[in-house]
Motif scaffolding. Sequence first.
Motif, short mmCIF file in Angstrom:
data_model
loop_
_atom_site.label_atom_id
_atom_site.label_comp_id
_atom_site.label_asym_id
_atom_site.label_seq_id
_atom_site.Cartn_x
_atom_site.Cartn_y
_atom_site.Cartn_z
N TRP A 104 7.20 -12.43 6.05
CA TRP A 104 7.92 -12.04 6.93
C TRP A 104 8.74 -12.95 7.69
O TRP A 104 9.78 -12.93 8.04
N ALA A 248 1.06 1.11 4.21
CA ALA A 248 1.55 2.33 5.11
C ALA A 248 0.46 3.29 5.33
O ALA A 248 0.75 3.94 6.29
N ASP A 282 3.03 -3.58 6.69
CA ASP A 282 3.73 -3.92 5.46
C ASP A 282 3.98 -2.43 5.01
O ASP A 282 3.35 -1.76 4.18
N TRP A 283 5.13 -1.75 5.40
CA TRP A 283 5.56 -0.47 5.12
C TRP A 283 5.96 -0.23 3.75
O TRP A 283 6.04 0.78 3.21
N ASP A 284 6.19 -1.64 2.97
CA ASP A 284 6.55 -1.29 1.54
C ASP A 284 5.19 -1.37 0.67
O ASP A 284 5.46 -1.15 -0.50
N THR A 285 4.09 -1.41 1.31
CA THR A 285 2.92 -1.36 0.53
C THR A 285 2.40 -0.29 1.09
O THR A 285 1.78 -0.01 1.83
N ARG A 352 7.33 3.03 13.03
CA ARG A 352 8.47 2.33 12.31
C ARG A 352 9.85 2.85 12.78
O ARG A 352 10.72 2.06 12.95
#
Length: 358
Positions: A104, A248, A282-285, A352
């Motif tokens: 990040w 997420a 980690d919103w992508d996980t 988010r």
Amino acid sequence: MGKTVLDYDTVALDDEHDALVIIDQTKLPGDIELLHLHTAKEMWDAIYLLQVRGAPAIGVAGAYGIYLLAKQIRADNFDDFYIEFVRQKEYLNSSRPTAVNLSWALNRMERVCLLHREESMDSIIESLKEEAILIQQEDIDICRRIGEHGLSLVKPGDGILTHCNAGKLATSRYGTATAPIYLGEERGYHFHVYADETRPLLQGARLTAFELQSAGVDVTLICDNMSATVMKQGKIQAVFVGCDRVAANGDTANKIGTSMVATVARRYGVPFYVCAPTSTIDWDTPTGGEIVIEERGAEEVTEMWYEKRMAPESVKVFNPAFDVTDADLITGIVTEYGVAMAPFTESLAALRDEIDHR
Ligand code: MRU
């Protein structure tokens, strides 16, 4: 009064001497030694060897590190500079995989680099320095805000259990899981803190017990297999832990053993709080199943901290550095914006949204 570990910066920049300065955490609590790191290899090793550790601290170290490495790049044009910048960035990022803060912070530095691509090299370098300093200043502010929100969940005199070190030594100040404890101490809450020793690298015994004791907090060290006993005896009113990556859906990777603590806490009805700067989300996980868990060397289990090897030669060893606590065992995720409650898929998505619209 003499200096304590709390008087030193966990991570600092010595710009004049082109050095990343860290407290060598592998030497604590015996010696407080500062390391001055100049090369990419020295920085990589320091992160890999846990001389600097803890998700926010390695993010800050990564930011200062890539700034110092960028300063060393000799290139006539931006494209050549950028190719080398990305190479160094990826190298630093490969030092530890689980804590999202490292990538990040490095990504944030890369964005600054691209944003200023039309400017002179000196100006790009200056912007990188400003960004790295900002990342560190934000970390201090964020931890304090996590502390305020965390403090609202407990009352004076409570017993608090923590696992690993999510303290000042893992951040720039206050820590995450320890921030409510430090703020409570300032305000006369007199918590009774229990620190799990945290096998195999003993971050709880060597670091958390040390820094809390240095701050005058009432801290009691316990072995990892004692948390059920202290909870059953009613000594613990809340668990606060840090985290390395929150998926997420709220599944949370943190130091190995955290998931066991959460399971025991559920059994004894003790609320279990994860303290997480939003940089750790980690919103992508989508779920914890996708989080890469670092595995480390067998010697950490069989030899380290013992006068001589204590396990049979060539015995098989499994040494994952982190585990994933299932979201349904987590009472709340304490961020700088407030406490996200279950169901986390919704509350984290709303968080988010809030961040995006700021
Ligand atoms: O292997 P470590 O010591 O870097 O692990 C650290 C942890 O698991 C911490 O709890 C986490 O990074 C949060 S630090 C605020």
